[in-house]
Design an enzyme around this catalytic site. Structure first.
Site, mmCIF file in Angstrom:
data_model
loop_
_atom_site.group_PDB
_atom_site.id
_atom_site.type_symbol
_atom_site.label_atom_id
_atom_site.label_comp_id
_atom_site.label_asym_id
_atom_site.label_seq_id
_atom_site.Cartn_x
_atom_site.Cartn_y
_atom_site.Cartn_z
ATOM 1 N N GLU A 268 0.869 -1.176 0.000
ATOM 2 C CA GLU A 268 0.000 0.000 0.000
ATOM 3 C C GLU A 268 0.907 1.228 0.000
ATOM 4 O O GLU A 268 1.553 1.535 0.993
ATOM 5 C CB GLU A 268 -0.902 -0.008 1.229
ATOM 6 C CG GLU A 268 -1.890 1.136 1.294
ATOM 7 C CD GLU A 268 -2.712 1.105 2.567
ATOM 8 O OE1 GLU A 268 -2.980 2.189 3.108
ATOM 9 O OE2 GLU A 268 -3.064 0.007 3.030
ATOM 10 N N CYS B 255 -1.405 9.462 2.221
ATOM 11 C CA CYS B 255 -1.062 8.964 0.891
ATOM 12 C C CYS B 255 -2.102 9.364 -0.145
ATOM 13 O O CYS B 255 -1.808 9.412 -1.340
ATOM 14 C CB CYS B 255 -0.877 7.455 0.914
ATOM 15 S SG CYS B 255 -2.267 6.537 1.598
#
Length: 486
Positions: free
Chosen positions: A243, A277
């Site tokens: 991820e 993110c």
């Protein structure tokens, strides 16, 4: 005592490390790193505990995970304050992180049942059964931006599936990890089921390369993720879930409520000091008077954003970045864009030397011929003016990443057009692009991940399917195959 191995708190045998409050430099945690020998011990402990943990059964495992949830609830104030101290995030934000950690338990249980449960289908002479089994021992690498919530999102579903875990948190947030393991310990977790190894790069390398782990779940930078991907090439028997970040675009088109648009832009770009993110890195606004007015209102609002330490009152919107090094990196990124022709509409400035406190920045890069495809991980938003919608979508897709993207627009038709063409794993309409639901998968394409979406789909990479054809007794079929005589 900084390492948690085989249910025991142990001192690290490596060199000394510490974590500092990035808003003032105060040391809030000290310890020693785990050596390769201690990493071996942690993996051995996890391996020894794994089969018994699996055979305990799902309901018994769930009961222990629920006891962990109760410990999070009982200690939520301390955990939230510790996250704030180590990351620099304001307390209003860290309180929501602890809430997400608590909420993850029920969501993970639901996902386990829905994604990896047991299913039986009757056949004429028996049944077909689908079950799921754990991989075994998995390593979890946690990030610093959500040091509780994000590793929690790997650890909880891994345990529910019957895996055991060796957890290596970010070296920047060791105290949060320590609190998490204390909660697991108080929840009655059997020895060896979760092990904690604190350390820096060498500790991480020792764990990632360990031959006895069956998988690795990573949240962090694209650079590190690509290194891990190369390392695991040729090892198809190990599950790798990555991820990573993104160079995320947000397009504004034909919005009537400019104040609402400004709010969503700010929430997309500057929440967590730009250290999510999914944060917007690139903003596309139409050319013309309407776009000019929106930019003027945005600039005014950005200049009014309150920046401050995690514990100041009234609370700031933006706290500190994770470190002074990170703050300096954002100042350098801004200088790079300026050298390429970018024009700062709001200058990003380091508030105080020796700290991670910076003000939010907005830079017009419309005239930059070759815009770097980089994830500048902080509160620096790049503005691009566009002439038509197709151009905006084309520019938005001009990235090797593909995590999040968004459109602020009054027209559903525009959104449908955008949705069909944009390349990202998270696509929002008239919502901040840092918003995601734990009841949905979370992940991106391209350099943002390796098609192992987390959140609700984390259950998928925590177990593998086992398909069985079963009957209660051996029996001859009613009709034998041609050529057989029994």
């Amino acid at each position: 005592m900084t390492q948690y191995i085989q249910g025991q708190w142990l001192a690290g045998e490596g060199h000394e490390i510490n974590s500092k409050n990035p808003a003032n430099g105060d040391v809030i945690w000290q310890g020693n790193t785990a050596t390769a020998t201690q990493v071996n011990a942690a993996v051995d402990a996890a391996r020894a505990a794994q089969f018994d943990w699996f055979m305990l059964g799902y309901e018994a495992r769930l009961a222990i995970v629920e006891a962990y949830r109760a410990q999070l609830e009982a200690n939520k104030a301390e955990i939230a304050e510790t996250i704030a101290q180590e990351t620099g995030k304001p307390q209003w934000e860290t309180a929501t992180e602890v809430g997400a950690m608590i909420g993850k338990i029920a969501l993970s249980a639901k996902a386990h049942d829905k994604r990896t449960g047991t299913e039986t289908n009757d056949l004429p002479a028996g049944r077909a059964v689908l079950r799921h089994k754990p991989h075994g021992v998995v390593a979890v690498f946690g990030p610093y931006n959500f040091p509780g919530h994000l590793p929690n999102g790997h650890i909880v579903p891994a345990l529910l599936a019957g895996n055991t875990v060796v957890f290596k948190p970010s070296e920047l947030t060791p105290k949060v990890a320590e609190l998490m393991l204390k909660c697991w310990d108080k929840a009655g977790l059997p020895q060896g089921v979760v092990n904690l190894v604190q350390g820096e790069v060498e500790t991480g390398k020792a764990l990632a390369s360990h031959p006895q782990i069956d998988g690795l779940f990573f949240t962090g930078s694209s650079r590190t993720g690509h290194i891990l991907h190369e390392q695991y090439a040729g090892l198809p028997g190990k599950i790798l879930a990555l991820e990573m970040g993104g160079n995320n675009p947000l397009i504004v088109k034909g919005v009537t409520d400019t104040k609402a648009a400004v709010h969503d832009i700010i929430q997309s770009a500057y929440i967590s000091s730009g250290q999510r993110c999914t944060c917007a890195r690139r903003l596309y606004i139409e050319e013309g008077a309407q776009g000019d007015a929106l930019i003027a209102e945005l600039v005014k609002a950005i200049k009014q954003i309150k920046v401050g330490a995690w514990n100041v009152q009234p609370q700031p919107f933006m706290g500190s970045m994770i470190s002074e090094t990170a703050a300096r990196g954002m100042v350098a990124a801004q200088a790079t864009l300026q050298s390429l022709g970018g024009v700062s509409l709001v200058e990003l400035v380091q508030v105080e030397a020796g700290t991670g406190l910076v003000t939010p920045g907005l830079i017009d890069v419309t005239k930059v011929a070759e815009l770097p495809d980089e994830e500048y991980f902080g509160p620096l938003l790049q503005l691009v003016r566009y002439s038509d919608f197709d151009q905006a979508i084309h520019l938005a897709n001009a990235t090797r990443y593909g995590l999040s993207a968004g459109l602020l627009a009054d027209s559903r038709e525009d959104y449908d057009y955008f949705l069909a063409r944009i390349r990202a794993g998270i696509v929002n309409w008239n919502k901040q692009i840092t918003g995601a639901s734990g009841a949905a998968p979370f992940g991106g394409v391209g350099a943002s991940g390796n098609h192992r979406a987390s959140a609700f789909y984390a259950a998928d990479y925590c177990a593998y399917p086992v398909a069985s054809m079963e009957a209660d007794a051996v029996s001859l079929p009613a009709t034998l195959s041609p050529g057989l005589s029994i």
